[in-house]
Scaffold this active site. Structure first.
Site, PDB file in Angstrom:
ATOM      1  N   TYR A  93      11.362   8.210   1.228  1.00  0.00           N
ATOM      2  CA  TYR A  93      11.090   7.263   0.224  1.00  0.00           C
ATOM      3  C   TYR A  93      11.771   7.865  -1.075  1.00  0.00           C
ATOM      4  O   TYR A  93      11.803   7.008  -1.920  1.00  0.00           O
ATOM      5  CB  TYR A  93       9.706   7.147  -0.018  1.00  0.00           C
ATOM      6  CG  TYR A  93       9.173   6.614   1.273  1.00  0.00           C
ATOM      7  CD1 TYR A  93       9.454   5.460   1.884  1.00  0.00           C
ATOM      8  CD2 TYR A  93       7.893   7.343   1.805  1.00  0.00           C
ATOM      9  CE1 TYR A  93       8.940   4.970   2.773  1.00  0.00           C
ATOM     10  CE2 TYR A  93       7.420   6.802   2.919  1.00  0.00           C
ATOM     11  CZ  TYR A  93       7.677   5.575   3.811  1.00  0.00           C
ATOM     12  OH  TYR A  93       7.229   5.206   4.679  1.00  0.00           O
ATOM     13  N   GLU A  96      13.169  -9.265   1.275  1.00  0.00           N
ATOM     14  CA  GLU A  96      12.408  -8.198   1.624  1.00  0.00           C
ATOM     15  C   GLU A  96      12.949  -6.726   1.349  1.00  0.00           C
ATOM     16  O   GLU A  96      14.155  -6.537   1.493  1.00  0.00           O
ATOM     17  CB  GLU A  96      12.164  -8.186   3.410  1.00  0.00           C
ATOM     18  CG  GLU A  96      11.580  -7.072   4.090  1.00  0.00           C
ATOM     19  CD  GLU A  96      11.686  -7.146   5.554  1.00  0.00           C
ATOM     20  OE1 GLU A  96      12.521  -8.171   5.815  1.00  0.00           O
ATOM     21  OE2 GLU A  96      11.165  -6.312   6.178  1.00  0.00           O
ATOM     22  N   ARG A 154      13.209   3.889  12.596  1.00  0.00           N
ATOM     23  CA  ARG A 154      12.113   4.890  12.361  1.00  0.00           C
ATOM     24  C   ARG A 154      11.270   4.546  13.769  1.00  0.00           C
ATOM     25  O   ARG A 154      11.624   4.035  14.786  1.00  0.00           O
ATOM     26  CB  ARG A 154      11.118   4.792  11.189  1.00  0.00           C
ATOM     27  CG  ARG A 154      12.262   5.116   9.884  1.00  0.00           C
ATOM     28  CD  ARG A 154      11.312   4.957   8.625  1.00  0.00           C
ATOM     29  NE  ARG A 154      10.240   5.922   8.863  1.00  0.00           N
ATOM     30  CZ  ARG A 154       9.197   5.819   7.692  1.00  0.00           C
ATOM     31  NH1 ARG A 154       9.395   5.013   6.768  1.00  0.00           N
ATOM     32  NH2 ARG A 154       7.989   6.510   7.741  1.00  0.00           N
ATOM     33  N   ALA A 177       3.218  -0.875   4.680  1.00  0.00           N
ATOM     34  CA  ALA A 177       2.558  -0.895   5.980  1.00  0.00           C
ATOM     35  C   ALA A 177       2.146  -2.314   6.454  1.00  0.00           C
ATOM     36  O   ALA A 177       2.294  -2.529   7.682  1.00  0.00           O
ATOM     37  CB  ALA A 177       1.384  -0.008   5.967  1.00  0.00           C
ATOM     38  N   ASN A 183       8.150  -5.614  -0.929  1.00  0.00           N
ATOM     39  CA  ASN A 183       7.951  -4.601  -0.145  1.00  0.00           C
ATOM     40  C   ASN A 183       6.655  -4.350   0.414  1.00  0.00           C
ATOM     41  O   ASN A 183       5.605  -3.686  -0.285  1.00  0.00           O
ATOM     42  CB  ASN A 183       8.402  -3.055  -0.670  1.00  0.00           C
ATOM     43  CG  ASN A 183       8.312  -2.119   0.065  1.00  0.00           C
ATOM     44  OD1 ASN A 183       7.962  -2.314   1.469  1.00  0.00           O
ATOM     45  ND2 ASN A 183       8.868  -0.769  -0.183  1.00  0.00           N
ATOM     46  N   PRO A 220       0.971  -1.249  -0.060  1.00  0.00           N
ATOM     47  CA  PRO A 220       0.040  -0.099  -0.067  1.00  0.00           C
ATOM     48  C   PRO A 220       0.732   1.312  -0.091  1.00  0.00           C
ATOM     49  O   PRO A 220       1.733   1.326   0.766  1.00  0.00           O
ATOM     50  CB  PRO A 220      -0.894  -0.048   1.241  1.00  0.00           C
ATOM     51  CG  PRO A 220      -0.234  -1.187   2.254  1.00  0.00           C
ATOM     52  CD  PRO A 220       0.417  -2.113   1.248  1.00  0.00           C
ATOM     53  N   ASN A 221       0.282   2.155  -0.847  1.00  0.00           N
ATOM     54  CA  ASN A 221       0.840   3.425  -0.748  1.00  0.00           C
ATOM     55  C   ASN A 221       2.287   3.648  -1.705  1.00  0.00           C
ATOM     56  O   ASN A 221       2.664   4.756  -2.031  1.00  0.00           O
ATOM     57  CB  ASN A 221       1.195   4.077   0.607  1.00  0.00           C
ATOM     58  CG  ASN A 221      -0.366   4.293   1.391  1.00  0.00           C
ATOM     59  OD1 ASN A 221      -1.166   4.911   0.717  1.00  0.00           O
ATOM     60  ND2 ASN A 221      -0.421   3.749   2.660  1.00  0.00           N
ATOM     61  N   ARG A 257       5.368  11.392  -2.053  1.00  0.00           N
ATOM     62  CA  ARG A 257       5.245  10.957  -0.713  1.00  0.00           C
ATOM     63  C   ARG A 257       6.564  10.900   0.047  1.00  0.00           C
ATOM     64  O   ARG A 257       7.593  10.390  -0.242  1.00  0.00           O
ATOM     65  CB  ARG A 257       5.153   9.081  -0.945  1.00  0.00           C
ATOM     66  CG  ARG A 257       4.454   8.638   0.317  1.00  0.00           C
ATOM     67  CD  ARG A 257       4.339   7.102   0.032  1.00  0.00           C
ATOM     68  NE  ARG A 257       4.169   6.584   1.517  1.00  0.00           N
ATOM     69  CZ  ARG A 257       4.341   5.265   1.979  1.00  0.00           C
ATOM     70  NH1 ARG A 257       4.721   4.671   1.107  1.00  0.00           N
ATOM     71  NH2 ARG A 257       4.275   5.116   3.332  1.00  0.00           N
ATOM     72  N   HIS A 313      12.860  -2.350   1.624  1.00  0.00           N
ATOM     73  CA  HIS A 313      12.168  -1.123   2.017  1.00  0.00           C
ATOM     74  C   HIS A 313      13.047  -0.063   1.422  1.00  0.00           C
ATOM     75  O   HIS A 313      14.134  -0.084   1.523  1.00  0.00           O
ATOM     76  CB  HIS A 313      12.061  -1.101   3.759  1.00  0.00           C
ATOM     77  CG  HIS A 313      11.355  -2.043   4.180  1.00  0.00           C
ATOM     78  ND1 HIS A 313       9.981  -2.126   4.243  1.00  0.00           N
ATOM     79  CD2 HIS A 313      11.723  -3.384   4.806  1.00  0.00           C
ATOM     80  CE1 HIS A 313       9.711  -3.479   4.706  1.00  0.00           C
ATOM     81  NE2 HIS A 313      10.610  -4.112   5.118  1.00  0.00           N
TER      82      HIS A 313
HETATM   83  C1  DQA Z   1       8.446   1.046   3.633  1.00  0.00           C
HETATM   84  C2  DQA Z   1       8.143   1.263   5.332  1.00  0.00           C
HETATM   85  C3  DQA Z   1       6.819   1.165   5.988  1.00  0.00           C
HETATM   86  O1  DQA Z   1       7.018   1.301   7.417  1.00  0.00           O
HETATM   87  C4  DQA Z   1       5.986   1.884   5.330  1.00  0.00           C
HETATM   88  O2  DQA Z   1       4.665   1.590   5.928  1.00  0.00           O
HETATM   89  C5  DQA Z   1       6.058   1.997   3.874  1.00  0.00           C
HETATM   90  C6  DQA Z   1       7.061   2.000   3.157  1.00  0.00           C
HETATM   91  C7  DQA Z   1       9.458   1.315   2.923  1.00  0.00           C
HETATM   92  O3  DQA Z   1       9.633   1.109   1.872  1.00  0.00           O
HETATM   93  O4  DQA Z   1      10.331   2.248   3.686  1.00  0.00           O
HETATM   94  O5  DQA Z   1       4.903   2.086   3.131  1.00  0.00           O
HETATM   95  O6  DQA Z   1       7.905  -0.425   3.387  1.00  0.00           O
END
Ligand code: DQA
Length: 141
Positions: free
Chosen positions: A23, A96, A105, A75, A72, A10-11, A18, A98
């Site tokens: 990011y 994995e 964080r 959330a 990835n 998501p997002n 963003r 990010h």
């Molecule tokens: C994320 C880190 C997550 O905590 C966050 O909710 C994201 C992006 C990252 O790529 O740094 O949406 O996965």
């Protein structure tokens, strides 16, 4: 050529608009282009992004024939037993990824439902976290 599925949660469709400090400035399409350039001689890459947990679970179930899944979960990293359980069914390599330094964080981002079942984690390098994942897979393929 071996297949790799890249799954974004998501997002991540909002990258470029963003929280740039965390990011970066690249859009997801731009990052996917960079991934294709890095991988094109070695792997068949397909991309999936969804804001919905169930659709991500469906996509993991549809990817059982892939050599590797780069995911990835965004959330859902911090909340989803369902995504963890789907990944646990998969027998290939799970990477994995990010963009941000997720382990440095907020406290709630230190809760991670997949870390103990993935082969390797790349985080904190913005779009290069994905590129480093591809480079790693090239080394071990
Ligand atoms: C994320 C880190 C997550 O905590 C966050 O909710 C994201 C992006 C990252 O790529 O740094 O949406 O996965």
């Amino acid at each position: 050529m071996k297949k790799i599925k890249i799954i974004n949660g998501p997002n991540l469709n909002m990258l470029g608009k963003r929280e740039e400090d965390h990011y970066g400035t690249k859009t997801l399409d731009e990052i996917n282009e960079m991934i294709l350039n890095e991988a094109k001689d070695d792997f068949i890459i397909s991309f999936f992004q969804s804001n919905s947990e169930g659709k991500i679970i469906d996509e993991i179930q549809n990817s059982l024939d892939c050599f590797a899944i780069i995911i990835n979960p965004a959330a859902y990293t911090h909340t989803s037993v369902g995504i963890r359980d789907a990944l646990a069914i998969y027998k290939g390599i799970i990477i994995e990824v990010h963009l941000s330094k997720v382990d440095e964080r907020e406290e709630f981002r230190k809760i991670n439902y997949i870390r103990d079942i993935v082969t390797k984690t790349f985080s904190g390098e913005k779009e290069y976290s994905y590129i480093n994942a591809i480079k790693y897979l090239k080394e071990i393929k």
